[in-house]
Design an enzyme around this catalytic site. Structure first.
Site, PDB file in Angstrom:
ATOM      1  CD  GLU A   1      -3.558  -4.381   5.563  1.00 28.63           C
ATOM      2  OE1 GLU A   1      -4.578  -4.687   4.988  1.00 28.63           O
ATOM      3  OE2 GLU A   1      -3.371  -3.358   5.459  1.00 28.63           O
TER       4      GLU A   1
ATOM      5  N   PRO B   1      -5.433  -9.324   9.688  1.00 29.45           N
ATOM      6  CG  PRO B   1      -5.997  -6.811   8.700  1.00 29.45           C
ATOM      7  CD  PRO B   1      -4.680  -7.219   9.006  1.00 29.45           C
TER       8      PRO B   1
ATOM      9  CD  GLN C   1       0.578   2.076   5.428  1.00 27.52           C
ATOM     10  OE1 GLN C   1      -0.294   2.990   5.091  1.00 27.52           O
ATOM     11  NE2 GLN C   1       1.317   2.836   3.938  1.00 27.52           N
ATOM     12  CG  PHE C   2       2.297   1.385  10.658  1.00 29.89           C
ATOM     13  CD1 PHE C   2       3.504   1.517  10.960  1.00 29.89           C
ATOM     14  CD2 PHE C   2       1.836   2.147   9.703  1.00 29.89           C
ATOM     15  CE1 PHE C   2       3.301   2.802  11.490  1.00 29.89           C
ATOM     16  CE2 PHE C   2       2.300   3.001   9.096  1.00 29.89           C
ATOM     17  CZ  PHE C   2       3.113   3.811  10.055  1.00 29.89           C
ATOM     18  CG  ASP C   3       3.932  -2.674  13.945  1.00 33.21           C
ATOM     19  OD1 ASP C   3       3.249  -2.536  14.271  1.00 33.21           O
ATOM     20  OD2 ASP C   3       5.203  -2.555  14.160  1.00 33.21           O
ATOM     21  N   GLY C   4       1.025  -3.635  12.805  1.00 28.49           N
ATOM     22  CA  GLY C   4      -0.444  -4.293  13.589  1.00 28.49           C
ATOM     23  C   GLY C   4      -1.804  -3.976  12.385  1.00 28.49           C
TER      24      GLY C   4
ATOM     25  CG  HIS D   1       0.189   3.287  13.816  1.00 29.27           C
ATOM     26  ND1 HIS D   1      -0.913   2.901  14.122  1.00 29.27           N
ATOM     27  CD2 HIS D   1       0.719   3.557  12.421  1.00 29.27           C
ATOM     28  CE1 HIS D   1      -1.439   3.455  12.824  1.00 29.27           C
ATOM     29  NE2 HIS D   1      -0.763   3.636  11.736  1.00 29.27           N
TER      30      HIS D   1
ATOM     31  CD  GLU E   1      -2.207  -1.647   2.508  1.00 29.47           C
ATOM     32  OE1 GLU E   1      -1.709  -0.806   3.387  1.00 29.47           O
ATOM     33  OE2 GLU E   1      -2.763  -2.468   2.993  1.00 29.47           O
TER      34      GLU E   1
ATOM     35  CG  LEU F   1      -5.897   0.211   2.281  1.00 29.55           C
ATOM     36  CD1 LEU F   1      -6.268   1.685   2.456  1.00 29.55           C
ATOM     37  CD2 LEU F   1      -5.819   0.198   3.025  1.00 29.55           C
TER      38      LEU F   1
END
Lengths: 397, 327
Positions: free
Chosen positions: B60, B89, B82-85, B129, B29, B58
């Site tokens: 995952e 998904p 984009q971020f670990d959290g 994040h 993304e 968008l």
């Protein structure tokens, strides 16, 4: 491909008159799924050939006989596997009973270069792709998780988590695009099989989005057999499933899933459109799961027998037989020969199953990684030594 | 030798991998025109085109699921989460599909997919994040899990992960994206230390301090501080979280007799628990103290005003070192 836009939002609220489930589940349903406004059909349940302006189909008598033979043979594989499970030779089996036409029709539409991504019930498609039935038995006997080479028959491994393979098919189609073959002589398409239950999964909807925005050459083939184990279609959708495609921006069509001619013609056209660069499409093959979800299921707990009786009259094989007989395209000798072939195939399937050895315990440690894993090597050696200690014990006695 | 920030080193590593192999693709993304929210893919779409640096929808699970399909068609996708959290998904596709396809096919299919995940806290971000989800993946057979801790490893380990025929989960310490370090780009890929090997980043004799990713920097600082008190700490950067280089750990602990393991993730069921169990078994007669752990608490990652208390800092590491040395 027909894009249905005629039957707007209001139709979702129409009460259906032909509703065999009416008495079983009462008033907690907010709506009924609307009856198909348009169902592509080329062969009626009575075996009468009908034309459809968008799907001309010209089949030589030989081809029709070959289709009939496929239908009968895969039903026999299925019946034999069911029996093998009942006799304790398979752990479980997922029957395709009633879905033969959807699978043989779509399976025969595939070109050699096209890639199929099945669920765990596509035994008929596997047959069309030339995968030996014993590979399916391996999985359901618990000898392997599949174990065939997807590239050998362009038939991907069975996928058990519902809907995951729709994304794999879409990614594969994105690969076909990147190979630069779309629209050319070596064009190929991917086809993703899934069911009405899977249409609720995020992965299927994400696959629709990816396929749509990238215009990927993939056909989404939904066998709507109306039951996701015990949950009826109404629990998955308020609108006919094929109409979902419209919202994602590609064509959707509903085909009589018990009509092998229509399934063949509709899938053939969708695949060609994909290969030509016209992008994805959704086919909803409207059919009925005549058996249980799997051998572990008991449909008498949730489904009225009357439904089954209605759908028996729409049997996918009987109508082809009627068509062949009525048009003098096949005689009794032919039908007897097909039965004999089916009996022989059944015997072969049974023999293959009973001959299947258990894998070596050490097989658990193989094929986890391509490159060696020190951890797994260590555990393998420990387990080998452990097993060998019993052999030493035996020898010592 | 050249000085590169971690983000630039990762970028240079991907560029080199893409130049070497036309089958390498990047997916994620905002990785195209924007160059990624951390600019790790900056300029790559301009140079390699939209077909190879793919701005995805968008979704995952969609990213990893389609990457699997692309790998089945012969490509080598590198996915950016984009971020670990936001990896959760995609968890099903990673754990149930990516990790298991090789066994499912009895070795006929390889899925050379890399999933890059910026990890860890310390950037003052909102919820989701600042996570450290590595244990979920290290617990999953069929995956390789690695974490880089400096620009040189970012450059080389990412190329090794892309060249690896197994799926690799690749953790990048996000708060160090702008930290610079020496990167020697001269060698060939086969000449550098393999990503599967742990590395002793500081030698010592009194205690072994094991960590990875964003905590390596803190561990080194702790070792310097301990030296002032006359304590010699050996620091090991694990680099590979699965499989673990247990030999490097046992070699060290047999010399020092003491082990502290530090990471940002909550310690319950974490890599430190696995290491403690293995070292206790392998070095039982060499241990002078129980293996001690420093990590996040068994609570969700806190709001950012509290994160300095949640993340193990130099003092919390030194506290564990003191306790281990007190035995």
């Amino acid at each position: 491909m027909t894009v249905d836009a005629s039957n707007g939002a209001a139709s979702a609220h129409h009460e259906s008159s032909d509703s065999a489930h009416e008495d079983v589940r009462a008033a907690d349903r907010p709506t009924r799924v609307a009856e198909p406004p348009e169902l592509v059909q080329l062969l009626t349940p009575e075996g009468d050939r009908v034309d459809h302006p968008d799907y001309p189909l010209d089949l030589a008598p030989d081809e029709v006989r070959s289709i009939y033979r496929d239908l009968v043979l895969v039903r026999r594989i299925d019946a034999e596997a069911n029996s093998l499970q009942r006799q304790g030779e398979l752990g479980i089996w997922a029957s395709l009973l009633g879905q033969e036409a959807a699978q043989i029709g779509s399976g025969r539409a595939l070109g050699a270069a096209d890639m199929a991504f099945p669920t765990y019930r596509e035994h008929g498609v596997a047959w069309c792709r030339g995968l030996p039935p014993r590979k399916l038995l391996e999985l359901y006997r618990g000898v392997s998780h599949g174990g065939w080479d997807p590239a050998e028959h362009n038939f991907h491994l069975y996928t058990i988590v519902i809907g995951s393979q729709a994304l794999h098919a879409t990614g594969y189609a994105m690969g076909i695009q990147r190979d630069g073959v779309v629209g050319g002589p070596n064009a190929a398409a991917a086809i993703a099989y899934f069911g009405d239950g899977a249409s609720s999964q995020g992965d299927v909807n994400e696959a629709f989005v990816f396929a749509s925005v990238f215009n990927a050459p993939v056909v989404f083939f939904c066998q709507n057999n109306q039951w996701a184990i015990s949950e009826p279609l109404e629990r998955q959708s308020r609108i006919p499933l094929y109409r979902r495609a419209n919202g994602f921006g590609f064509p959707g069509v509903r085909v009589d899933g018990n009509d092998v001619f229509a399934c063949l013609a509709v899938t053939r056209r969708a695949l060609q459109a994909a290969r030509d660069g016209q992008g994805p499409s959704l086919i909803e093959a409207f059919t009925y799961r005549m058996g249980a979800h799997t051998t572990s299921d008991d449909p008498t707990r949730y489904r009225p027998d009357a439904d089954l009786e209605v759908w028996k009259l729409k049997d996918p094989i009987e109508r082809v037989k009627a068509y062949l007989a009525r048009n003098d395209l096949a005689d009794q000798e032919f039908f007897d020969a097909v039965e004999a072939d089916a009996d022989e195939l059944g015997r072969q399937v049974r023999a293959d199953c009973l001959d299947m050895p258990d894998p070596s315990p050490m097989a658990m440690f193989e094929n986890v990684y391509v490159e060696p894993s020190a951890l797994l090597e260590e555990e393998r050696e420990q387990f080998r030594t452990y097993l060998a200690s019993f052999e030493d014990e035996e020898a010592g006695r | 030798m050249t000085q590169l920030a971690l983000a630039r080193a990762l970028n240079a590593g991907m560029r080199r991998a893409m130049e070497a192999d036309p089958k390498v693709l990047l997916m994620g993304e905002d990785i195209g025109r924007l160059g990624g929210v951390f600019r790790v893919t900056d300029g790559l779409q301009k140079d390699f085109g939209e077909d190879r640096v793919i701005d995805t929808p968008l979704a995952e699970s969609g990213i990893v699921g389609t990457a699997i399909g692309l790998a089945l068609r012969g490509y080598r996708p590198v996915c950016e989460i984009q971020f670990d959290g936001f990896v959760f998904p995609a968890f099903d596709q990673i754990v149930s599909q990516l990790a298991k396809m090789r066994l499912r096919s009895l070795g006929k299919v390889a899925l050379p997919v890399v999933v890059r995940i910026p990890c860890g806290g310390g950037i003052g971000a909102v919820e989701h994040h600042s996570e450290s989800p590595e244990s979920y993946f290290a617990h999953t057979p069929g995956l390789r899990v690695v974490a880089c801790a400096n620009p040189s490893d970012g450059y080389w380990m990412l190329q090794q992960a892309i060249a690896c025929d197994d799926p690799v989960i690749f953790f990048e310490p996000k708060r160090q994206y702008w930290d610079k370090g020496e990167v020697d780009t001269a060698p060939g890929l086969s000449e550098v230390e393999p990503m599967s090997a742990a590395r002793v980043v500081r030698e010592g004799t009194d205690l072994t301090l094991v960590t990875y990713g964003p905590m390596v920097k803190n561990a080194l600082a702790a070792a310097v501080a301990a030296e002032e008190d006359g304590r010699s700490i050996e620091v090991i950067d694990l680099r590979s979280l699965s499989p673990l280089d247990t030999e490097a750990l046992t070699d060290s602990v047999r010399r020092t007799g003491r082990l502290v393991v530090a990471h940002e993730a909550p310690v319950f069921g974490a890599l430190s628990a696995e290491i403690a169990a293995r070292i206790t078994e392998a070095c039982f007669y060499h241990l002078e103290a129980p293996v001690l752990r420093v990590g996040g608490f068994s609570a969700p990652y806190p709001p950012s005003r509290l994160e300095d208390h949640f993340l193990p800092d130099l003092d919390r590491i030194l506290d564990a070192v003191d306790r281990a040395l007190a035995y």
